[in-house]
Enzyme design. Structure first.
Site, short mmCIF file in Angstrom:
data_model
loop_
_atom_site.label_atom_id
_atom_site.label_comp_id
_atom_site.label_asym_id
_atom_site.label_seq_id
_atom_site.Cartn_x
_atom_site.Cartn_y
_atom_site.Cartn_z
N ARG A 36 42.31 33.05 39.72
CA ARG A 36 40.93 33.19 39.26
C ARG A 36 40.12 34.02 40.26
NH1 ARG A 36 40.39 30.12 34.75
NH2 ARG A 36 42.01 28.53 34.54
N ASP A 37 39.26 34.90 39.70
CA ASP A 37 38.39 35.72 40.54
C ASP A 37 37.43 34.83 41.31
OD1 ASP A 37 37.54 39.00 40.38
OD2 ASP A 37 36.08 37.60 41.25
N ILE A 38 37.20 35.17 42.57
CA ILE A 38 36.35 34.36 43.43
C ILE A 38 34.87 34.46 43.03
CG2 ILE A 38 35.83 36.07 45.25
CD1 ILE A 38 36.60 33.84 47.28
N ASN A 95 40.19 48.85 37.45
CA ASN A 95 39.39 49.88 38.11
C ASN A 95 40.29 50.71 39.02
OD1 ASN A 95 36.83 49.02 37.08
ND2 ASN A 95 36.89 47.30 38.52
N GLU A 103 37.32 47.86 44.33
CA GLU A 103 36.97 47.34 45.65
C GLU A 103 38.20 46.95 46.45
OE1 GLU A 103 34.46 43.99 44.88
OE2 GLU A 103 32.88 45.21 43.96
N VAL A 104 39.19 46.41 45.79
CA VAL A 104 40.39 45.93 46.49
C VAL A 104 41.54 46.91 46.21
CG1 VAL A 104 42.05 44.05 46.75
CG2 VAL A 104 39.63 43.53 46.31
N HIS A 108 45.31 45.78 40.26
CA HIS A 108 45.08 44.51 39.57
C HIS A 108 44.45 44.76 38.22
CE1 HIS A 108 41.63 45.42 42.16
NE2 HIS A 108 40.85 44.87 41.23
N HIS A 110 41.96 42.85 35.51
CA HIS A 110 41.04 41.74 35.25
C HIS A 110 41.26 41.27 33.81
CE1 HIS A 110 38.10 42.69 38.63
NE2 HIS A 110 38.74 43.84 38.54
P1 AMP Z 1 37.84 45.54 41.76
O1 AMP Z 1 36.39 45.93 41.90
O2 AMP Z 1 38.42 45.92 40.43
O3 AMP Z 1 38.66 46.02 42.95
O4 AMP Z 1 37.85 43.95 41.75
C1 AMP Z 1 38.15 43.18 42.87
C2 AMP Z 1 37.88 41.74 42.50
O5 AMP Z 1 38.46 40.91 43.47
C3 AMP Z 1 36.39 41.38 42.42
O6 AMP Z 1 36.08 40.91 41.10
C4 AMP Z 1 36.26 40.26 43.47
O7 AMP Z 1 35.35 39.24 43.08
C5 AMP Z 1 37.69 39.75 43.58
N1 AMP Z 1 38.04 39.11 44.83
C6 AMP Z 1 37.80 39.55 46.08
N2 AMP Z 1 38.30 38.68 46.99
C7 AMP Z 1 38.88 37.68 46.28
C8 AMP Z 1 39.58 36.47 46.64
N3 AMP Z 1 39.77 36.13 47.93
N4 AMP Z 1 40.04 35.68 45.66
C9 AMP Z 1 39.85 36.01 44.35
N5 AMP Z 1 39.19 37.13 43.96
C10 AMP Z 1 38.72 37.95 44.90
#
Ligand code: AMP
Length: 123
Positions: A36-38, A95, A103-104, A108, A110
Site C-alpha cells: 500500500r502507498d504510504i 509515471n 518520484e521513486v 512501479h 499504481h
Molecule cells: P511516483 O511519483 O510514481 O514515483 O510514485 C511514488 C509513490 O511512492 C508515491 O505515491 C509515494 O507516496 C510512494 N511512496 C514513497 N515512499 C513510500 C514508502 N516507504 N512506502 C510506500 N509508498 C511510498
C-alpha cells in the site's frame, strides 16, 4: 550506460525489497512485490513493483525478459482482482521521468480504486 549502473540502489523501493524499510504488503511472488502507498490518493492505492533493478517502464520494457514482463502485468491484474476492484473498477498508472512526475526511480505501477476516480488528468 546500462540500467544496472544507473539504478540507484538506495531508492526507497530498493530498501523495501531488501527489508530495510517496512511496507504494508498485499502480494509477493518470486518476481513481484505489491504494497500500500504510504500517502494514498484513493481509498485503495497499491504499488506493484518488479523485484529487478528497473528504473522505469523504459528499461523494464526493454531489459526484462518477456516472461518477467508478462508475469508482472498478470500480477497487476490479479492483485486488483484480489483487492475486489474488478467491479466497480479501478485505474492503473505508471509515471516515467520528470514530465511524468516519477518520484521513486524504481519502476512501479499504481493501482487506484475504491471510489469514482474522475478525470484521467487534471484539467
Ligand atoms: P511516483 O511519483 O510514481 O514515483 O510514485 C511514488 C509513490 O511512492 C508515491 O505515491 C509515494 O507516496 C510512494 N511512496 C514513497 N515512499 C513510500 C514508502 N516507504 N512506502 C510506500 N509508498 C511510498
Amino acid at each position: 550506460m546500462t540500467s544496472e549502473i544507473r539504478y540507484d540502489r538506495d531508492n526507497v523501493f530498493a530498501k523495501i525489497l531488501r527489508g530495510e524499510i517496512p511496507c504494508d504488503k498485499v502480494y509477493e511472488d518470486d518476481h513481484v512485490l505489491a504494497f500500500r502507498d504510504i500517502a494514498p490518493q484513493a481509498p485503495v492505492h497499491v504499488l506493484v513493483i518488479p523485484k529487478g533493478p528497473y528504473i522505469s517502464l523504459a528499461d523494464f520494457s526493454t531489459i526484462a525478459s518477456p516472461d518477467e514482463i508478462a508475469e508482472f502485468f498478470a500480477a497487476v491484474g490479479k492483485i486488483a482482482s484480489d483487492l475486489g476492484l474488478d467491479d466497480p473498477g479501478y485505474r492503473i498508472l505508471a509515471n516515467h521521468g520528470s514530465d511524468g512526475g516519477q518520484e521513486v526511480p524504481h519502476f512501479h505501477v499504481h493501482i487506484f480504486g475504491g471510489k469514482k476516480l474522475g478525470a484521467m488528468l487534471p484539467k
